[in-house]
Design a protein around this motif. Structure first.
Motif, short mmCIF file in Angstrom:
data_model
loop_
_atom_site.label_atom_id
_atom_site.label_comp_id
_atom_site.label_asym_id
_atom_site.label_seq_id
_atom_site.Cartn_x
_atom_site.Cartn_y
_atom_site.Cartn_z
N TYR A 1 -1.13 2.62 -1.78
CA TYR A 1 -0.18 1.53 -1.05
C TYR A 1 -1.02 0.38 -1.46
CZ TYR A 1 1.03 -1.57 2.44
OH TYR A 1 1.74 -2.89 2.97
N VAL A 2 -2.22 0.35 -1.51
CA VAL A 2 -2.90 -0.94 -1.95
C VAL A 2 -2.98 -1.49 -3.29
CG1 VAL A 2 -5.20 -2.07 -2.22
CG2 VAL A 2 -4.84 -0.66 -0.14
N MET A 3 -2.64 -0.40 -3.94
CA MET A 3 -2.27 -0.92 -5.69
C MET A 3 -0.77 -1.31 -5.94
SD MET A 3 -5.32 -0.24 -7.19
CE MET A 3 -4.67 -0.03 -9.03
N TYR A 4 -0.08 -0.40 -4.98
CA TYR A 4 1.33 -0.88 -5.47
C TYR A 4 1.58 -2.44 -4.79
CZ TYR A 4 6.25 -1.19 -4.56
OH TYR A 4 7.56 -1.66 -4.56
N THR B 1 -4.41 15.05 -0.33
CA THR B 1 -3.35 14.33 -0.91
C THR B 1 -3.00 12.89 -0.03
OG1 THR B 1 -2.36 16.20 -1.71
CG2 THR B 1 -0.82 14.13 -1.21
N LEU B 2 -3.03 13.19 1.12
CA LEU B 2 -3.03 12.36 2.32
C LEU B 2 -4.07 10.97 2.25
CD1 LEU B 2 -2.03 14.37 5.81
CD2 LEU B 2 -0.77 12.67 4.02
N ALA B 3 -5.37 11.42 1.84
CA ALA B 3 -6.43 10.71 1.68
C ALA B 3 -6.05 9.59 0.45
CB ALA B 3 -7.73 11.28 1.49
N GLN B 4 -5.18 9.95 -0.52
CA GLN B 4 -4.97 9.02 -1.45
C GLN B 4 -4.01 8.00 -1.54
OE1 GLN B 4 -4.67 11.21 -5.37
NE2 GLN B 4 -5.05 13.17 -4.20
N LEU B 5 -3.08 8.41 -0.32
CA LEU B 5 -1.97 7.34 -0.10
C LEU B 5 -2.25 6.00 0.21
CD1 LEU B 5 0.58 9.90 2.01
CD2 LEU B 5 0.51 9.29 -0.32
N PRO B 6 -3.39 5.77 1.09
CA PRO B 6 -3.76 4.25 1.31
C PRO B 6 -4.04 3.65 0.02
CG PRO B 6 -4.76 5.69 2.93
CD PRO B 6 -4.15 6.61 1.96
N VAL B 7 -4.80 4.23 -0.97
CA VAL B 7 -5.33 3.65 -2.35
C VAL B 7 -4.04 3.48 -3.03
CG1 VAL B 7 -6.67 4.08 -4.40
CG2 VAL B 7 -7.29 5.11 -2.20
N PHE C 1 -6.10 -8.89 6.92
CA PHE C 1 -7.22 -8.13 7.07
C PHE C 1 -7.61 -7.64 5.59
CE2 PHE C 1 -4.30 -5.07 8.12
CZ PHE C 1 -4.77 -3.93 7.55
N LEU C 2 -6.79 -7.57 4.75
CA LEU C 2 -6.86 -6.65 3.68
C LEU C 2 -7.04 -7.88 2.50
CD1 LEU C 2 -4.38 -3.72 3.57
CD2 LEU C 2 -6.68 -3.75 3.80
N VAL D 1 -8.75 3.52 -11.49
CA VAL D 1 -8.47 4.17 -9.87
C VAL D 1 -8.21 5.79 -9.89
CG1 VAL D 1 -7.14 4.01 -7.99
CG2 VAL D 1 -7.95 1.79 -9.21
N ARG D 2 -7.22 6.04 -10.70
CA ARG D 2 -6.84 7.27 -10.69
C ARG D 2 -7.91 8.23 -11.28
NH1 ARG D 2 -1.60 8.89 -10.01
NH2 ARG D 2 -2.65 10.62 -9.50
N LEU D 3 -8.86 7.92 -11.95
CA LEU D 3 -9.97 8.67 -12.48
C LEU D 3 -10.74 8.67 -11.35
CD1 LEU D 3 -11.40 10.11 -14.78
CD2 LEU D 3 -12.62 7.93 -15.38
#
Length: 259
Positions: free
Chosen positions: A111-114, A103-109, A3-4, A42-44
Protein backbone atom coordinates in the motif's frame (compact mmCIF):
# COMPACT_ATOMS: atom_id res chain seq x y z
CA UNK A 1 -1.80 10.34 5.76
CA UNK A 2 0.20 13.05 7.56
CA UNK A 3 1.63 10.51 10.01
CA UNK A 4 3.22 8.72 7.05
CA UNK A 5 4.74 11.88 5.60
CA UNK A 6 8.23 11.20 7.07
CA UNK A 7 8.16 7.74 5.49
CA UNK A 8 7.20 9.09 2.07
CA UNK A 9 9.86 11.79 2.37
CA UNK A 10 12.49 9.16 3.12
CA UNK A 11 11.38 6.96 0.23
CA UNK A 12 11.28 9.97 -2.07
CA UNK A 13 14.83 10.88 -1.10
CA UNK A 14 15.97 7.29 -1.65
CA UNK A 15 14.31 7.28 -5.06
CA UNK A 16 16.13 10.50 -5.97
CA UNK A 17 19.49 8.99 -5.00
CA UNK A 18 18.74 5.87 -7.04
CA UNK A 19 17.79 8.01 -10.03
CA UNK A 20 21.05 9.95 -9.74
CA UNK A 21 22.98 6.67 -9.61
CA UNK A 22 21.41 5.23 -12.78
CA UNK A 23 21.18 8.49 -14.73
CA UNK A 24 24.36 7.77 -16.74
CA UNK A 25 22.64 4.64 -18.10
CA UNK A 26 19.05 5.81 -18.51
CA UNK A 27 19.30 9.57 -18.95
CA UNK A 28 15.92 11.34 -18.74
CA UNK A 29 14.22 8.04 -17.86
CA UNK A 30 16.42 7.54 -14.77
CA UNK A 31 13.55 8.14 -12.33
CA UNK A 32 11.45 5.50 -14.09
CA UNK A 33 14.36 3.08 -13.84
CA UNK A 34 14.72 3.98 -10.15
CA UNK A 35 11.07 3.02 -9.59
CA UNK A 36 11.81 -0.44 -10.98
CA UNK A 37 14.98 -0.78 -8.91
CA UNK A 38 13.32 0.37 -5.67
CA UNK A 39 10.36 -1.95 -6.23
CA UNK A 40 12.66 -4.92 -6.80
CA UNK A 41 14.67 -4.08 -3.67
CA UNK A 42 11.52 -3.93 -1.55
CA UNK A 43 10.23 -7.23 -2.98
CA UNK A 44 13.63 -8.81 -2.32
CA UNK A 45 13.44 -7.67 1.31
CA UNK A 46 10.00 -9.29 1.56
CA UNK A 47 11.24 -12.60 0.16
CA UNK A 48 11.33 -14.39 3.56
CA UNK A 49 7.64 -13.60 4.04
CA UNK A 50 6.89 -14.77 0.51
CA UNK A 51 8.69 -18.05 1.15
CA UNK A 52 6.74 -18.56 4.37
CA UNK A 53 3.46 -17.85 2.55
CA UNK A 54 4.37 -20.34 -0.20
CA UNK A 55 5.14 -23.04 2.35
CA UNK A 56 1.82 -22.35 4.05
CA UNK A 57 -0.08 -22.67 0.77
CA UNK A 58 1.55 -26.03 0.08
CA UNK A 59 0.74 -27.22 3.59
CA UNK A 60 -2.92 -26.30 3.20
CA UNK A 61 -3.03 -28.04 -0.20
CA UNK A 62 -1.46 -31.16 1.32
CA UNK A 63 -4.00 -31.28 4.15
CA UNK A 64 -7.03 -30.51 1.98
CA UNK A 65 -7.88 -34.17 1.14
CA UNK A 66 -7.60 -35.23 4.79
CA UNK A 67 -9.72 -32.30 5.96
CA UNK A 68 -12.33 -33.16 3.35
CA UNK A 69 -12.37 -36.76 4.58
CA UNK A 70 -12.84 -35.56 8.17
CA UNK A 71 -15.74 -33.40 7.05
CA UNK A 72 -17.31 -36.36 5.27
CA UNK A 73 -17.04 -38.49 8.39
CA UNK A 74 -17.97 -35.93 11.05
CA UNK A 75 -19.89 -33.30 9.10
CA UNK A 76 -22.98 -33.93 11.22
CA UNK A 77 -21.04 -33.54 14.47
CA UNK A 78 -19.42 -30.06 14.45
CA UNK A 79 -17.77 -30.56 17.84
CA UNK A 80 -16.13 -33.83 16.78
CA UNK A 81 -15.13 -32.24 13.48
CA UNK A 82 -13.37 -29.37 15.29
CA UNK A 83 -11.58 -31.81 17.60
CA UNK A 84 -10.37 -34.02 14.76
CA UNK A 85 -9.33 -31.00 12.72
CA UNK A 86 -7.36 -29.58 15.63
CA UNK A 87 -5.73 -32.98 16.15
CA UNK A 88 -4.72 -33.14 12.48
CA UNK A 89 -3.15 -29.68 12.61
CA UNK A 90 -1.33 -30.59 15.83
CA UNK A 91 0.06 -33.80 14.28
CA UNK A 92 1.36 -32.01 11.21
CA UNK A 93 2.56 -28.91 13.07
CA UNK A 94 0.48 -26.77 10.72
CA UNK A 95 -2.06 -24.04 11.34
CA UNK A 96 -5.36 -23.11 9.65
CA UNK A 97 -3.73 -19.74 8.99
CA UNK A 98 -0.58 -21.19 7.41
CA UNK A 99 0.58 -18.76 4.76
CA UNK A 100 -2.13 -16.17 5.49
CA UNK A 101 -0.28 -14.11 8.10
CA UNK A 102 2.91 -13.69 6.00
CA UNK A 103 0.73 -12.55 3.10
CA UNK A 104 -1.18 -10.06 5.26
CA UNK A 105 2.09 -8.72 6.68
CA UNK A 106 3.16 -7.67 3.17
CA UNK A 107 -0.01 -5.70 2.39
CA UNK A 108 0.93 -2.49 4.27
CA UNK A 109 4.22 -2.37 2.36
CA UNK A 110 2.43 -2.76 -0.96
CA UNK A 111 0.00 0.00 0.00
CA UNK A 112 2.79 2.41 0.91
CA UNK A 113 4.62 1.74 -2.34
CA UNK A 114 1.49 2.14 -4.45
CA UNK A 115 0.56 5.37 -2.65
CA UNK A 116 4.07 6.74 -3.17
CA UNK A 117 4.03 6.14 -6.92
CA UNK A 118 0.41 7.18 -7.50
CA UNK A 119 0.60 10.49 -5.60
CA UNK A 120 4.29 11.42 -5.75
CA UNK A 121 4.34 12.24 -2.03
CA UNK A 122 7.81 12.94 -0.71
CA UNK A 123 9.38 14.14 -3.95
CA UNK A 124 9.03 15.25 -7.54
CA UNK A 125 9.03 11.82 -9.19
CA UNK A 126 5.80 12.53 -11.11
CA UNK A 127 7.51 15.44 -12.83
CA UNK A 128 9.92 13.14 -14.67
CA UNK A 129 9.37 11.07 -17.80
CA UNK A 130 9.72 7.58 -19.27
CA UNK A 131 10.80 7.75 -22.91
CA UNK A 132 9.08 11.11 -23.15
CA UNK A 133 5.84 10.10 -21.39
CA UNK A 134 5.25 12.01 -18.10
CA UNK A 135 5.31 9.75 -15.04
CA UNK A 136 2.48 11.85 -13.61
CA UNK A 137 0.39 11.48 -16.77
CA UNK A 138 -2.31 8.95 -17.59
CA UNK A 139 -3.17 6.92 -20.67
CA UNK A 140 -6.09 9.21 -21.55
CA UNK A 141 -3.70 12.16 -21.63
CA UNK A 142 -1.18 10.24 -23.75
CA UNK A 143 -3.86 9.59 -26.37
CA UNK A 144 -4.08 13.36 -26.88
CA UNK A 145 -0.41 13.43 -27.96
CA UNK A 146 -0.35 11.38 -31.14
CA UNK A 147 -3.02 8.80 -30.31
CA UNK A 148 -2.54 5.14 -29.48
CA UNK A 149 0.58 4.82 -31.63
CA UNK A 150 2.09 8.18 -30.74
CA UNK A 151 5.38 8.43 -28.89
CA UNK A 152 3.64 8.48 -25.50
CA UNK A 153 0.97 5.99 -26.52
CA UNK A 154 3.62 3.43 -27.44
CA UNK A 155 5.04 3.63 -23.92
CA UNK A 156 1.64 2.66 -22.52
CA UNK A 157 1.18 -0.08 -25.12
CA UNK A 158 4.47 -1.63 -24.03
CA UNK A 159 3.41 -1.38 -20.38
CA UNK A 160 0.00 -2.92 -21.12
CA UNK A 161 1.58 -5.72 -23.14
CA UNK A 162 3.83 -6.69 -20.23
CA UNK A 163 1.00 -6.61 -17.69
CA UNK A 164 -1.31 -8.57 -20.02
CA UNK A 165 1.35 -11.24 -20.58
CA UNK A 166 1.92 -11.63 -16.83
CA UNK A 167 -1.84 -11.68 -16.15
CA UNK A 168 -2.38 -14.36 -18.80
CA UNK A 169 0.43 -16.51 -17.40
CA UNK A 170 -0.96 -16.09 -13.87
CA UNK A 171 -4.47 -16.97 -15.04
CA UNK A 172 -3.33 -20.16 -16.78
CA UNK A 173 -1.20 -21.13 -13.81
CA UNK A 174 -4.09 -20.60 -11.38
CA UNK A 175 -6.38 -22.69 -13.56
CA UNK A 176 -3.83 -25.49 -13.61
CA UNK A 177 -3.44 -25.31 -9.83
CA UNK A 178 -7.21 -25.37 -9.35
CA UNK A 179 -7.51 -28.43 -11.60
CA UNK A 180 -4.94 -30.24 -9.45
CA UNK A 181 -7.02 -29.80 -6.29
CA UNK A 182 -8.88 -32.88 -5.04
CA UNK A 183 -12.48 -33.19 -6.14
CA UNK A 184 -15.11 -32.39 -3.49
CA UNK A 185 -16.11 -35.35 -1.36
CA UNK A 186 -19.51 -36.76 -2.24
CA UNK A 187 -22.16 -35.18 -0.08
CA UNK A 188 -19.86 -32.37 0.97
CA UNK A 189 -21.80 -29.11 1.12
CA UNK A 190 -20.19 -26.04 -0.37
CA UNK A 191 -20.71 -22.41 0.53
CA UNK A 192 -23.36 -20.91 -1.80
CA UNK A 193 -21.69 -19.11 -4.69
CA UNK A 194 -18.30 -20.71 -4.05
CA UNK A 195 -18.24 -22.42 -7.45
CA UNK A 196 -18.92 -19.13 -9.24
CA UNK A 197 -16.30 -17.38 -7.10
CA UNK A 198 -13.72 -20.03 -8.01
CA UNK A 199 -14.30 -19.22 -11.68
CA UNK A 200 -14.05 -15.46 -11.19
CA UNK A 201 -10.98 -15.31 -8.94
CA UNK A 202 -8.44 -16.32 -11.64
CA UNK A 203 -9.70 -13.42 -13.77
CA UNK A 204 -8.74 -10.89 -11.09
CA UNK A 205 -5.18 -10.95 -12.38
CA UNK A 206 -6.43 -8.90 -15.34
CA UNK A 207 -7.65 -6.19 -12.95
CA UNK A 208 -4.11 -4.84 -12.85
CA UNK A 209 -4.36 -4.13 -16.58
CA UNK A 210 -7.46 -2.01 -16.04
CA UNK A 211 -5.89 -0.20 -13.10
CA UNK A 212 -2.74 0.63 -15.08
CA UNK A 213 -4.91 2.37 -17.64
CA UNK A 214 -6.30 4.92 -15.18
CA UNK A 215 -3.49 5.58 -12.68
CA UNK A 216 -0.39 7.74 -13.25
CA UNK A 217 2.31 6.14 -15.37
CA UNK A 218 4.61 5.89 -12.33
CA UNK A 219 2.02 3.75 -10.52
CA UNK A 220 1.46 1.68 -13.66
CA UNK A 221 5.19 1.04 -13.92
CA UNK A 222 5.21 -0.05 -10.28
CA UNK A 223 2.26 -2.40 -10.89
CA UNK A 224 3.97 -3.93 -13.92
CA UNK A 225 7.18 -4.47 -11.95
CA UNK A 226 5.60 -5.92 -8.81
CA UNK A 227 3.20 -8.23 -10.68
CA UNK A 228 6.05 -9.53 -12.83
CA UNK A 229 8.10 -10.11 -9.68
CA UNK A 230 5.17 -11.96 -8.10
CA UNK A 231 4.76 -14.23 -11.12
CA UNK A 232 8.47 -15.11 -11.23
CA UNK A 233 8.60 -15.49 -7.45
CA UNK A 234 5.72 -17.95 -7.41
CA UNK A 235 7.25 -19.97 -10.21
CA UNK A 236 10.54 -20.24 -8.33
CA UNK A 237 8.93 -20.96 -4.95
CA UNK A 238 6.57 -23.59 -6.33
CA UNK A 239 9.09 -26.43 -5.83
CA UNK A 240 9.25 -25.66 -2.09
CA UNK A 241 8.26 -28.65 0.03
CA UNK A 242 6.60 -28.79 3.40
CA UNK A 243 8.57 -30.58 6.15
CA UNK A 244 6.40 -33.67 5.68
CA UNK A 245 7.04 -33.80 1.93
CA UNK A 246 10.76 -33.23 2.43
CA UNK A 247 10.91 -36.11 4.92
CA UNK A 248 9.08 -38.37 2.46
CA UNK A 249 11.59 -37.47 -0.25
CA UNK A 250 14.57 -38.08 2.02
CA UNK A 251 13.22 -41.45 3.16
CA UNK A 252 13.81 -43.48 -0.01
CA UNK A 253 17.24 -41.91 -0.48
CA UNK A 254 18.27 -42.71 3.06
CA UNK A 255 17.46 -46.43 2.91
CA UNK A 256 20.24 -47.48 0.47
CA UNK A 257 22.90 -45.66 2.44
CA UNK A 258 21.73 -47.31 5.66
CA UNK A 259 21.85 -50.77 4.12
Amino acid sequence: MSFLSPLFTTLGSLLTHLADAVEPLFGASATAAAIVVLTCCVRLALLPLARSAARGERTRAELAPRLAELKRKHGKDPERLREEGAKLYAETGASPLSGCLPTLAQLPVFYVMYHLFSTGDGGDLLEHTLLGAPLGGRWAGALGHGGVFGSQGLVYLGLFALIAAVATWTYLRNRKAAAALPAPVAGDEQVPGMAAMAKVLPLLSFGTLVTAGVVPLAAGLYLATTTTWTAVERALLQPLRTPREAAAERGPKARPSAA
